[in-house]
Motif scaffolding. Structure first.
Motif, short mmCIF file in Angstrom:
data_model
loop_
_atom_site.label_atom_id
_atom_site.label_comp_id
_atom_site.label_asym_id
_atom_site.label_seq_id
_atom_site.Cartn_x
_atom_site.Cartn_y
_atom_site.Cartn_z
N GLU A 1 0.65 31.36 54.86
CA GLU A 1 -0.10 32.14 55.84
C GLU A 1 0.80 32.61 56.98
O GLU A 1 0.64 33.72 57.51
N GLU B 1 0.20 26.19 51.68
CA GLU B 1 -0.74 27.25 52.07
C GLU B 1 -0.52 27.65 53.52
O GLU B 1 -0.55 28.84 53.87
N LYS B 2 -0.31 26.66 54.40
CA LYS B 2 -0.06 26.98 55.81
C LYS B 2 1.22 27.81 55.95
O LYS B 2 1.28 28.79 56.70
N SER C 1 -2.21 17.01 47.23
CA SER C 1 -3.08 17.82 48.10
C SER C 1 -2.41 18.09 49.44
O SER C 1 -2.52 19.19 49.99
N LYS C 2 -1.65 17.10 49.94
CA LYS C 2 -0.92 17.32 51.19
C LYS C 2 0.13 18.41 51.01
O LYS C 2 0.28 19.30 51.85
N GLU C 3 0.86 18.36 49.91
CA GLU C 3 1.87 19.38 49.65
C GLU C 3 1.24 20.76 49.50
O GLU C 3 1.75 21.76 49.99
N GLN C 4 0.07 20.82 48.83
CA GLN C 4 -0.61 22.10 48.65
C GLN C 4 -1.05 22.68 49.98
O GLN C 4 -0.89 23.88 50.25
N SER C 5 -1.58 21.84 50.85
CA SER C 5 -2.03 22.33 52.15
C SER C 5 -0.83 22.81 52.99
O SER C 5 -0.90 23.84 53.67
N THR C 6 0.28 22.08 52.92
CA THR C 6 1.48 22.50 53.65
C THR C 6 1.98 23.83 53.14
O THR C 6 2.38 24.72 53.91
#
Length: 280
Positions: free
Chosen positions: A163, A159-160, A152-157
């Protein structure tokens, strides 16, 4: 007339030889019979016959003795063989019975061991197994939770980063010059190369993509002689250089091998540049 002579006209009688009278005298005398010589001859014959009989009498018991001794020896040999066979069979029976008894004793020991295990020991053993199982499950759950958190941490990174990245669309039909966009936070860029392009169908599918993909086109060969024409559809492209593989039997023509000289390799690249004038 002359008087006839008595005996005239008759053949004269043959004269007798001189030695005839002596031979007749010798033949007329008969040799006397020698009794002594005859007796000695008979005596000698009798003695020889007697000696021969004695020899025969002596030889018969010796031959009988020899036959008896031979028969005794063969009988003894047979008896020894029979005794050995009996002993070996007895030993085999003893060994087999000993093995059977050992196996029975082992089985009895195992049975005694199983009988010694009480219900309490079995319960204790099953309890330990259950504890180990629960511990393993707990460790697995913890490791799974950690991996999910990292994902989940890798996914959020990601996505940021997406963007912050510049938003642009790309079509393979237009390869116009553009400014290079730096990746956020100084990260690496991604270059995608599509290998083994050799047909018009490949070109059409590649142009349908909405992202930048660099084609790597096969040099002209027997199966695809007009691959150089496909390169005209792209402003930026590469050329696939067939090289020797470890396990591949269907080699393309003009494949370069590890044993080729530098001159041969250089000449091959020059020939490819002649066909593909815009190759980078």
């Amino acid at each position: 007339m002359s008087p006839k002579i008595k005996g005239a006209g008759k053949t004269a009688s043959k004269s007798k030889p001189k030695n005839s009278s002596r031979n007749s005298k010798l033949n007329s005398k008969k040799r006397p019979f020698n009794v002594t010589r005859a007796f000695l001859a008979v005596f000698v014959l009798v003695m020889l016959a007697w000696l021969a009989a004695l020899m025969m009498i002596k030889e018969e018991p010796q031959a009988k003795k020899a036959n008896l001794a031979q028969n005794n020896n063969t009988q003894k040999i047979h008896e020894l063989l029979e005794s050995k066979k009996k002993k070996s069979s007895v030993l085999d029976e003893q060994n087999s019975s000993q093995k059977i008894s050992q196996k029975i004793s082992k089985d009895n020991k195992i049975a005694n061991i199983y009988e010694e295990i009480s219900d309490e020991k079995l319960k204790e053993f099953s309890k330990k197994l259950q504890e180990q199982k629960e511990e393993f499950i707990a460790k697995t759950v913890i490791e799974q939770n950690i991996s999910e958190q990292n994902a989940s941490k890798e996914q959020s990174t990601f996505e940021k980063t997406a963007e912050q990245a510049p938003n642009y669309s790309y079509s393979a039909n237009s390869h116009s010059k553009r400014k290079s966009h730096k990746a956020p936070n100084g990260g690496p860029k991604l270059a995608i190369i599509m290998d083994d392009i050799s047909t018009n169908a490949h070109v059409r599918e590649l142009k349908k993509l909405s992202i930048k993909v660099t084609p790597s086109i096969f040099p002209p060969e027997k199966e695809h002689p007009k691959t150089a024409e496909l390169a005209k559809e792209f402003s930026v492209y590469m050329v696939h250089l067939p090289l020797q593989a470890l396990n591949y039997t269907n080699e393309k023509a003009n494949t370069l091998h590890t044993g080729d000289s530098k001159e041969k390799i250089s000449q091959r690249i020059k020939d490819i540049k002649k066909d593909f004038k815009g190759v980078k």
